[in-house]
Scaffold this motif. Structure first.
Motif, PDB file in Angstrom:
ATOM      1  N   VAL A 133       0.265  26.069 -15.552  1.00 40.92           N
ATOM      2  CA  VAL A 133       1.556  25.632 -16.097  1.00 40.92           C
ATOM      3  C   VAL A 133       1.408  25.280 -17.574  1.00 40.92           C
ATOM      4  O   VAL A 133       2.199  25.712 -18.423  1.00 40.92           O
ATOM      5  CB  VAL A 133       2.103  24.418 -15.314  1.00 40.92           C
ATOM      6  CG1 VAL A 133       3.377  23.888 -15.973  1.00 40.92           C
ATOM      7  CG2 VAL A 133       2.389  24.798 -13.867  1.00 40.92           C
ATOM      8  N   THR A 134       0.383  24.501 -17.882  1.00 41.46           N
ATOM      9  CA  THR A 134       0.167  24.067 -19.262  1.00 41.46           C
ATOM     10  C   THR A 134      -0.079  25.255 -20.174  1.00 41.46           C
ATOM     11  O   THR A 134       0.484  25.340 -21.282  1.00 41.46           O
ATOM     12  CB  THR A 134      -1.031  23.101 -19.322  1.00 41.46           C
ATOM     13  OG1 THR A 134      -0.798  22.001 -18.432  1.00 41.46           O
ATOM     14  CG2 THR A 134      -1.210  22.557 -20.736  1.00 41.46           C
ATOM     15  N   ASP A 135      -0.895  26.201 -19.734  1.00 44.07           N
ATOM     16  CA  ASP A 135      -1.190  27.383 -20.553  1.00 44.07           C
ATOM     17  C   ASP A 135       0.074  28.204 -20.804  1.00 44.07           C
ATOM     18  O   ASP A 135       0.274  28.722 -21.919  1.00 44.07           O
ATOM     19  CB  ASP A 135      -2.244  28.250 -19.867  1.00 44.07           C
ATOM     20  CG  ASP A 135      -3.630  27.617 -19.873  1.00 44.07           C
ATOM     21  OD1 ASP A 135      -3.840  26.665 -20.649  1.00 44.07           O
ATOM     22  OD2 ASP A 135      -4.485  28.070 -19.088  1.00 44.07           O
ATOM     23  N   MET A 136       0.927  28.342 -19.799  1.00 47.93           N
ATOM     24  CA  MET A 136       2.142  29.132 -19.964  1.00 47.93           C
ATOM     25  C   MET A 136       3.103  28.486 -20.949  1.00 47.93           C
ATOM     26  O   MET A 136       3.744  29.157 -21.754  1.00 47.93           O
ATOM     27  CB  MET A 136       2.814  29.347 -18.605  1.00 47.93           C
ATOM     28  CG  MET A 136       2.043  30.280 -17.691  1.00 47.93           C
ATOM     29  SD  MET A 136       2.762  30.446 -16.034  1.00 47.93           S
ATOM     30  CE  MET A 136       4.236  31.421 -16.419  1.00 47.93           C
ATOM     31  N   GLY A 145       7.658  23.265 -18.161  1.00 46.36           N
ATOM     32  CA  GLY A 145       6.776  23.479 -17.024  1.00 46.36           C
ATOM     33  C   GLY A 145       6.904  22.320 -16.056  1.00 46.36           C
ATOM     34  O   GLY A 145       7.204  21.191 -16.460  1.00 46.36           O
ATOM     35  N   LEU A 146       6.699  22.591 -14.769  1.00 47.36           N
ATOM     36  CA  LEU A 146       6.754  21.549 -13.741  1.00 47.36           C
ATOM     37  C   LEU A 146       5.470  21.620 -12.931  1.00 47.36           C
ATOM     38  O   LEU A 146       5.110  22.674 -12.399  1.00 47.36           O
ATOM     39  CB  LEU A 146       7.976  21.741 -12.836  1.00 47.36           C
ATOM     40  CG  LEU A 146       8.200  20.663 -11.773  1.00 47.36           C
ATOM     41  CD1 LEU A 146       8.524  19.318 -12.432  1.00 47.36           C
ATOM     42  CD2 LEU A 146       9.318  21.063 -10.819  1.00 47.36           C
ATOM     43  N   LEU A 147       4.782  20.478 -12.825  1.00 45.95           N
ATOM     44  CA  LEU A 147       3.497  20.463 -12.137  1.00 45.95           C
ATOM     45  C   LEU A 147       3.313  19.177 -11.361  1.00 45.95           C
ATOM     46  O   LEU A 147       4.010  18.183 -11.590  1.00 45.95           O
ATOM     47  CB  LEU A 147       2.354  20.646 -13.139  1.00 45.95           C
ATOM     48  CG  LEU A 147       2.253  19.648 -14.308  1.00 45.95           C
ATOM     49  CD1 LEU A 147       1.543  18.353 -13.910  1.00 45.95           C
ATOM     50  CD2 LEU A 147       1.519  20.275 -15.486  1.00 45.95           C
ATOM     51  N   THR A 148       2.387  19.213 -10.422  1.00 53.67           N
ATOM     52  CA  THR A 148       1.922  18.007  -9.743  1.00 53.67           C
ATOM     53  C   THR A 148       0.425  17.911  -9.950  1.00 53.67           C
ATOM     54  O   THR A 148      -0.281  18.922  -9.970  1.00 53.67           O
ATOM     55  CB  THR A 148       2.215  18.051  -8.233  1.00 53.67           C
ATOM     56  OG1 THR A 148       1.646  19.239  -7.666  1.00 53.67           O
ATOM     57  CG2 THR A 148       3.704  18.032  -7.962  1.00 53.67           C
ATOM     58  N   THR A 149      -0.070  16.693 -10.091  1.00 53.31           N
ATOM     59  CA  THR A 149      -1.495  16.506 -10.318  1.00 53.31           C
ATOM     60  C   THR A 149      -1.923  15.125  -9.840  1.00 53.31           C
ATOM     61  O   THR A 149      -1.140  14.169  -9.888  1.00 53.31           O
ATOM     62  CB  THR A 149      -1.853  16.673 -11.812  1.00 53.31           C
ATOM     63  OG1 THR A 149      -3.264  16.455 -11.985  1.00 53.31           O
ATOM     64  CG2 THR A 149      -1.088  15.688 -12.681  1.00 53.31           C
ATOM     65  N   SER A 150      -3.151  15.035  -9.361  1.00 51.54           N
ATOM     66  CA  SER A 150      -3.724  13.731  -9.019  1.00 51.54           C
ATOM     67  C   SER A 150      -4.519  13.167 -10.188  1.00 51.54           C
ATOM     68  O   SER A 150      -4.992  12.040 -10.143  1.00 51.54           O
ATOM     69  CB  SER A 150      -4.641  13.872  -7.798  1.00 51.54           C
ATOM     70  OG  SER A 150      -5.660  14.820  -8.047  1.00 51.54           O
ATOM     71  N   GLY A 151      -4.676  13.967 -11.239  1.00 48.05           N
ATOM     72  CA  GLY A 151      -5.415  13.546 -12.423  1.00 48.05           C
ATOM     73  C   GLY A 151      -4.495  13.164 -13.555  1.00 48.05           C
ATOM     74  O   GLY A 151      -3.282  12.986 -13.369  1.00 48.05           O
ATOM     75  N   PRO A 152      -5.036  13.053 -14.763  1.00 51.87           N
ATOM     76  CA  PRO A 152      -4.200  12.702 -15.914  1.00 51.87           C
ATOM     77  C   PRO A 152      -3.233  13.818 -16.261  1.00 51.87           C
ATOM     78  O   PRO A 152      -3.515  15.002 -16.032  1.00 51.87           O
ATOM     79  CB  PRO A 152      -5.220  12.474 -17.035  1.00 51.87           C
ATOM     80  CG  PRO A 152      -6.429  13.262 -16.613  1.00 51.87           C
ATOM     81  CD  PRO A 152      -6.461  13.211 -15.126  1.00 51.87           C
ATOM     82  N   PRO A 154      -1.306  16.415 -18.671  1.00 57.04           N
ATOM     83  CA  PRO A 154      -1.778  17.135 -19.864  1.00 57.04           C
ATOM     84  C   PRO A 154      -1.151  16.573 -21.140  1.00 57.04           C
ATOM     85  O   PRO A 154       0.007  16.135 -21.133  1.00 57.04           O
ATOM     86  CB  PRO A 154      -1.335  18.578 -19.612  1.00 57.04           C
ATOM     87  CG  PRO A 154      -0.228  18.481 -18.621  1.00 57.04           C
ATOM     88  CD  PRO A 154      -0.531  17.294 -17.767  1.00 57.04           C
ATOM     89  N   GLU A 155      -1.931  16.596 -22.208  1.00 58.07           N
ATOM     90  CA  GLU A 155      -1.460  16.074 -23.495  1.00 58.07           C
ATOM     91  C   GLU A 155      -1.670  17.063 -24.634  1.00 58.07           C
ATOM     92  O   GLU A 155      -0.865  17.106 -25.565  1.00 58.07           O
ATOM     93  CB  GLU A 155      -2.178  14.759 -23.825  1.00 58.07           C
ATOM     94  CG  GLU A 155      -1.871  13.626 -22.857  1.00 58.07           C
ATOM     95  CD  GLU A 155      -2.591  12.344 -23.228  1.00 58.07           C
ATOM     96  OE1 GLU A 155      -3.406  12.374 -24.181  1.00 58.07           O
ATOM     97  OE2 GLU A 155      -2.365  11.313 -22.581  1.00 58.07           O
ATOM     98  N   ARG A 156      -2.744  17.851 -24.594  1.00 59.56           N
ATOM     99  CA  ARG A 156      -3.072  18.717 -25.730  1.00 59.56           C
ATOM    100  C   ARG A 156      -2.057  19.848 -25.854  1.00 59.56           C
ATOM    101  O   ARG A 156      -1.931  20.695 -24.987  1.00 59.56           O
ATOM    102  CB  ARG A 156      -4.485  19.294 -25.577  1.00 59.56           C
ATOM    103  CG  ARG A 156      -4.968  20.045 -26.814  1.00 59.56           C
ATOM    104  CD  ARG A 156      -6.432  20.445 -26.669  1.00 59.56           C
ATOM    105  NE  ARG A 156      -6.636  21.370 -25.577  1.00 59.56           N
ATOM    106  CZ  ARG A 156      -6.483  22.690 -25.692  1.00 59.56           C
ATOM    107  NH1 ARG A 156      -6.113  23.215 -26.852  1.00 59.56           N
ATOM    108  NH2 ARG A 156      -6.694  23.475 -24.662  1.00 59.56           N
ATOM    109  N   GLY A 157      -1.310  19.834 -26.938  1.00 63.64           N
ATOM    110  CA  GLY A 157      -0.369  20.901 -27.232  1.00 63.64           C
ATOM    111  C   GLY A 157       0.958  20.808 -26.518  1.00 63.64           C
ATOM    112  O   GLY A 157       1.843  21.635 -26.754  1.00 63.64           O
ATOM    113  N   VAL A 158       1.119  19.831 -25.618  1.00 66.58           N
ATOM    114  CA  VAL A 158       2.377  19.688 -24.888  1.00 66.58           C
ATOM    115  C   VAL A 158       2.750  18.210 -24.804  1.00 66.58           C
ATOM    116  O   VAL A 158       1.930  17.334 -25.063  1.00 66.58           O
ATOM    117  CB  VAL A 158       2.284  20.275 -23.463  1.00 66.58           C
ATOM    118  CG1 VAL A 158       2.021  21.767 -23.500  1.00 66.58           C
ATOM    119  CG2 VAL A 158       1.221  19.555 -22.636  1.00 66.58           C
ATOM    120  N   VAL A 159       3.995  17.969 -24.405  1.00 61.19           N
ATOM    121  CA  VAL A 159       4.471  16.611 -24.149  1.00 61.19           C
ATOM    122  C   VAL A 159       4.763  16.505 -22.658  1.00 61.19           C
ATOM    123  O   VAL A 159       5.460  17.353 -22.099  1.00 61.19           O
ATOM    124  CB  VAL A 159       5.739  16.295 -24.953  1.00 61.19           C
ATOM    125  CG1 VAL A 159       6.208  14.867 -24.667  1.00 61.19           C
ATOM    126  CG2 VAL A 159       5.497  16.488 -26.441  1.00 61.19           C
TER     127      VAL A 159
END
Length: 293
Positions: A133-136, A145-152, A154-159
């Motif tokens: 999602v982040t790469d796209m 983009g819409l995602l689910t994650t158990s981790g942090p 994403p911040e690099r290059g996106v909000v």
């Protein structure tokens, strides 16, 4: 070089060949080929190896993909800005989404947005992991983009814009091994056959961690097609751990949906590129962040 040339080039990349791209663009294949050859002359480089009916990207073609997407996205943003004056009566919004959040909350988000802006077409593009999602979004293949994650997040290059949390549930056939209404402890999954999804997702991480806790199970099937999980469960192939977004759909289909103990809390986030957004993306994001989920 003009935007139409770049749009034709990307259509060939996205649709896997000249014939499919021509059909998707509603142009003749000779007209498409002529436009691409004109682009190649402008760039003084071949963009495709033409092997029979196949079109294989050259190194120059691969290098052009990302700047071409950025240029087309910039033009679409300009066009959408004009549409904004007309209260978003037209336009298109591309959203890259993982399969589970694409079931929910994306369905509700699109319903709410479409009720206010019925003339804007929302196109959902498939992505399987948070990184996909982040790469796209970074590459411009999706403006949101819409995602689910158990981790942090994403911040690099996106909000990143948090929109909620989801837990995990266990899907079983209606006559499965566990009684309805009672959570299933992870130790109880020992000895059962599980349907698993690809690595890189929170669901797969939860299943992989079962063995770290001494819970041994058999893999009945591994699939990248998330939509096939529920049918396989109903056909008795195995049990499956999925996100809670599948609960309503699974129950309507006749599956038994059970909570898991201990559970995992997955964060759901909309992400957007840094910089100005098209009016459609801004309106969708504002609506999604103000509506309770």
């Amino acid at each position: 070089m003009d935007i139409r040339q770049l749009e034709y080039f990307l259509a060939i990349v996205d649709h896997g060949g000249f014939n499919r791209a021509a059909a998707a663009l509603y142009v003749s294949q000779p007209a498409l080929s002529q436009t691409v050859r004109s682009l190649e002359r402008d760039l003084a480089a071949d963009l495709f190896h033409r092997i029979g009916k196949r079109a294989v990207l050259t190194e120059a073609g691969r290098a052009l993909i990302e700047p071409a997407r950025a240029a087309v996205r910039g033009m679409e943003t300009a066009r959408a800005s004009v549409d904004a004056v007309q209260e978003l009566r037209a336009g298109r919004l591309d959203i890259a989404a993982m399969p589970s959040p694409a079931v929910e909350p994306l369905t509700s988000m699109i319903r709410d947005f479409g009720g206010r802006h019925p003339g804007v077409q929302v196109r959902v593009r498939a992505a399987f992991t948070p990184q996909d999602v982040t790469d796209m979004v970074r590459a411009g293949a999706g403006e949101l983009g819409l995602l689910t994650t158990s981790g942090p997040l994403p911040e690099r290059g996106v909000v990143s814009h948090p929109v909620g949390v989801q837990g995990l549930v266990l899907l079983t056939p209606p006559d499965g091994p566990f009684p309805p209404g009672r959570p299933v402890a992870r130790e109880e999954l020992a000895g059962h056959r599980l349907i698993i999804v690809q690595r890189g997702t929170a669901v797969r991480a939860y299943v992989d961690e079962l063995r770290e806790h001494g819970v041994e199970f058999a893999v009945a099937a591994e699939t990248e097609h998330r939509a096939s999980v529920l049918p396989m469960v109903l056909e008795g192939v195995g049990l499956a751990v999925v996100t809670d977004s599948w609960r309503r759909t699974a129950e309507r289909a006749g599956a038994l949906v059970l909570d898991l103990e201990p559970n995992a809390e997955l964060r759901i986030a909309l992400i957007s590129r840094r910089g100005p957004l098209s009016p459609a993306a801004r309106a969708f994001l504002d609506r999604a962040l103000t509506e309770p989920r």
